[in-house]
Design an enzyme around this catalytic site. Structure first.
Site, PDB file in Angstrom:
ATOM      1  N   LYS A 169       0.841  -1.212   0.000  1.00  0.00           N
ATOM      2  CA  LYS A 169       0.000   0.000   0.000  1.00  0.00           C
ATOM      3  C   LYS A 169       0.875   1.262   0.000  1.00  0.00           C
ATOM      4  CE  LYS A 169      -2.174  -1.375   3.768  1.00  0.00           C
ATOM      5  NZ  LYS A 169      -1.498  -2.683   3.914  1.00  0.00           N
ATOM      6  N   THR A 170       1.858   1.295   0.906  1.00  0.00           N
ATOM      7  CA  THR A 170       2.746   2.459   0.980  1.00  0.00           C
ATOM      8  C   THR A 170       3.588   2.566  -0.287  1.00  0.00           C
ATOM      9  OG1 THR A 170       2.840   2.103   3.353  1.00  0.00           O
ATOM     10  CG2 THR A 170       4.504   3.566   2.431  1.00  0.00           C
TER      11      THR A 170
ATOM     12  N   ASP B  59      -1.549   7.163   6.089  1.00  0.00           N
ATOM     13  CA  ASP B  59      -1.486   5.744   6.429  1.00  0.00           C
ATOM     14  C   ASP B  59      -2.425   5.509   7.615  1.00  0.00           C
ATOM     15  OD1 ASP B  59      -0.648   3.166   6.208  1.00  0.00           O
ATOM     16  OD2 ASP B  59       1.324   3.477   7.109  1.00  0.00           O
TER      17      ASP B  59
ATOM     18  N   THR C  55      -5.561  -1.144   6.926  1.00  0.00           N
ATOM     19  CA  THR C  55      -5.656  -2.598   7.050  1.00  0.00           C
ATOM     20  C   THR C  55      -7.097  -2.972   7.386  1.00  0.00           C
ATOM     21  OG1 THR C  55      -4.935  -2.226   9.313  1.00  0.00           O
ATOM     22  CG2 THR C  55      -3.284  -3.032   7.777  1.00  0.00           C
TER      23      THR C  55
ATOM     24  N   ARG D 123       6.742  -7.988   2.206  1.00  0.00           N
ATOM     25  CA  ARG D 123       7.592  -7.500   3.301  1.00  0.00           C
ATOM     26  C   ARG D 123       8.251  -8.664   4.031  1.00  0.00           C
ATOM     27  NH1 ARG D 123       4.474  -4.038   6.961  1.00  0.00           N
ATOM     28  NH2 ARG D 123       5.144  -2.276   5.687  1.00  0.00           N
TER      29      ARG D 123
HETATM   30  P1  ADP Z   1       2.053  -1.817   3.318  1.00  0.00           P
HETATM   31  O1  ADP Z   1       2.078  -0.329   3.187  1.00  0.00           O
HETATM   32  O2  ADP Z   1       0.931  -2.468   2.578  1.00  0.00           O
HETATM   33  O3  ADP Z   1       2.153  -2.293   4.737  1.00  0.00           O
HETATM   34  P2  ADP Z   1       4.615  -1.663   1.952  1.00  0.00           P
HETATM   35  O4  ADP Z   1       4.222  -0.900   0.741  1.00  0.00           O
HETATM   36  O5  ADP Z   1       5.362  -0.913   3.013  1.00  0.00           O
HETATM   37  O6  ADP Z   1       3.358  -2.403   2.592  1.00  0.00           O
HETATM   38  O7  ADP Z   1       5.481  -2.920   1.449  1.00  0.00           O
HETATM   39  C1  ADP Z   1       6.436  -3.552   2.254  1.00  0.00           C
HETATM   40  C2  ADP Z   1       7.665  -3.900   1.448  1.00  0.00           C
HETATM   41  O8  ADP Z   1       7.345  -4.961   0.567  1.00  0.00           O
HETATM   42  C3  ADP Z   1       8.169  -2.762   0.566  1.00  0.00           C
HETATM   43  O9  ADP Z   1       9.221  -2.071   1.165  1.00  0.00           O
HETATM   44  C4  ADP Z   1       8.656  -3.425  -0.682  1.00  0.00           C
HETATM   45  O10 ADP Z   1      10.034  -3.667  -0.609  1.00  0.00           O
HETATM   46  C5  ADP Z   1       7.938  -4.747  -0.701  1.00  0.00           C
HETATM   47  N1  ADP Z   1       6.860  -4.781  -1.707  1.00  0.00           N
HETATM   48  C6  ADP Z   1       5.558  -4.505  -1.503  1.00  0.00           C
HETATM   49  N2  ADP Z   1       4.845  -4.683  -2.623  1.00  0.00           N
HETATM   50  C7  ADP Z   1       5.721  -5.075  -3.570  1.00  0.00           C
HETATM   51  C8  ADP Z   1       5.584  -5.423  -4.959  1.00  0.00           C
HETATM   52  N3  ADP Z   1       4.396  -5.406  -5.569  1.00  0.00           N
HETATM   53  N4  ADP Z   1       6.704  -5.776  -5.630  1.00  0.00           N
HETATM   54  C9  ADP Z   1       7.897  -5.815  -5.010  1.00  0.00           C
HETATM   55  N5  ADP Z   1       8.088  -5.505  -3.707  1.00  0.00           N
HETATM   56  C10 ADP Z   1       7.022  -5.139  -2.994  1.00  0.00           C
END
Ligand code: ADP
Length: 341
Positions: free
Chosen positions: A66-67, A111, A160, A219
């Site tokens: 998401k981030t 977020d 989430t 992650r």
């Molecule tokens: P969320 O915000 O959903 O908790 P993040 O965007 O922070 O998750 O993702 C966590 C990590 O996972 C990121 O730092 C990245 O390295 C990896 N990641 C997430 N989505 C992908 C993707 N589609 N392809 C490659 N790496 C990804």
């Protein structure tokens, strides 16, 4: 102790390492093809018409991107981003600097947007809809409201807990995108690419094993890769083989399904303490000494998806697959659950 384990899950990588592995552009992302295809269209249209991109809400379990998506969008638009967290925006005055500082067509990312209090949410509505805010100056009989026009911006929210977002806020997002767990092939591709970024030689079988034990979550795949890499450097010549990957993950208590000690404790609590359920999530959380939110947000989504637990109107129940996974004999009344993937 238990609490620490779970908090660490989200932050095993240092900020710098995380930045190094995080895809910078949408085209660099692996998987989520439907979501990125729709985003590409919206971005293209906004660029062609020189308009502000509509507000976007991303929801899904932690660590799915998401981030990453929210941070890639302003890069695609060549604009800036301001990052805020719902938990830190407790009054309208906390939000005002973000709104007034936003450049034309830039992105404000919030977020954990489900944690905005109602008063802040309501303050956001005219900002999202008409790019204006009502500011109250002074108080009591001297109070007066002035109407301030903002530069147009795109709000990107991440949560989430889509269910906890009020309908009026949800409806103000033009796009609402749900992120799903990643397939084995997608995670293997992420491990492969990131091993290359970390200058680590890795066998194909090891890539797939790490992917398989990452609970569908990029992650976690990154965290596991980093640990396996450290292990291979310490115990061997740094080249990651399937044997080293297996041994490293076993040492971390990550089992063949990718569950860690916390996940297994959750299943054990339902099976051993509550006779397989049904049991309310609060009771399980209390027994594990964890906040219920942590279980609902971080532990349960994958276990539900993997068919190890089911939700019933009377609470959570362990499935036959959960008993089998823990090496326990299922009682005759245990629920079948979905097949594991
Ligand atoms: P969320 O915000 O959903 O908790 P993040 O965007 O922070 O998750 O993702 C966590 C990590 O996972 C990121 O730092 C990245 O390295 C990896 N990641 C997430 N989505 C992908 C993707 N589609 N392809 C490659 N790496 C990804």
């Amino acid at each position: 102790m238990a609490r620490e384990t779970i908090v660490r899950k989200a932050s095993d990588l240092t900020e710098e390492e995380d930045r190094a592995l995080r895809p910078q552009r949408i085209r660099d992302m692996v998987g989520q093809g439907d979501v990125t295809a729709r985003l590409d269209i919206a971005l293209d249209a906004a660029r062609k018409r020189s308009e502000t991109l509509g507000h976007i809400l991303f929801d899904g379990p932690p660590g799915l991107g998401k981030t990453t998506l929210a941070m890639a969008i302003p890069r695609e638009l060549g604009t800036s981003i301001q990052i805020a967290s719902g938990a830190a925006l407790q009054a309208p005055k906390d939000l005002i600097p973000y709104l007034t500082n936003a450049e034309s067509n830039s992105v404000i990312f919030i977020d954990e947007i489900h944690r905005l209090p109602k008063i802040v949410e309501e303050f956001l509505y005219p900002a999202m809809e008409d790019f204006r805010i009502d500011l109250t100056l002074g108080d009591g009989v001297n109070a007066r409201t002035i109407n301030m026009t903002l530069r147009p911006f795109t709000l990107i929210g991440a949560t989430t807990r889509a269910g906890m977002i009020s309908a009026p806020l949800r409806d103000r997002f033009v796009m609402r995108e749900h992120l799903e767990f990643y397939t084995l092939d997608e995670l293997a591709e992420i491990v492969r690419r990131n091993a290359a970024k970390l200058n680590t030689a890795i066998d194909e079988a090891a890539c797939r094993e790490i992917a398989h034990r990452s609970r569908g979550t990029p992650r976690l795949a990154n965290n596991r890769l980093r640990w396996v890499r450290d292990y291979a450097t310490s115990k061997a010549d740094g080249r990651v083989t399937i044997q080293l990957a297996d041994a490293a993950l076993e040492m971390q208590g990550i089992d063949p399904l990718g569950l860690d000690g916390q996940d297994r404790k959750y299943l054990e609590t339902i099976i051993r303490t509550f006779a397989g359920g049904p049991v309310g999530v609060e009771a399980v959380a209390h027994t594990l000494n964890l906040p219920p939110d942590t279980l609902v947000d971080e532990v349960e989504p994958f276990l539900l998806r993997a068919g190890l637990v089911i939700r019933t109107p009377r609470g959570r129940r362990a499935t036959v697959a959960a008993y089998e996974h823990l090496g326990a004999a299922p009682p005759p009344e245990a629920a079948g659950g979905a097949t594991l993937f």
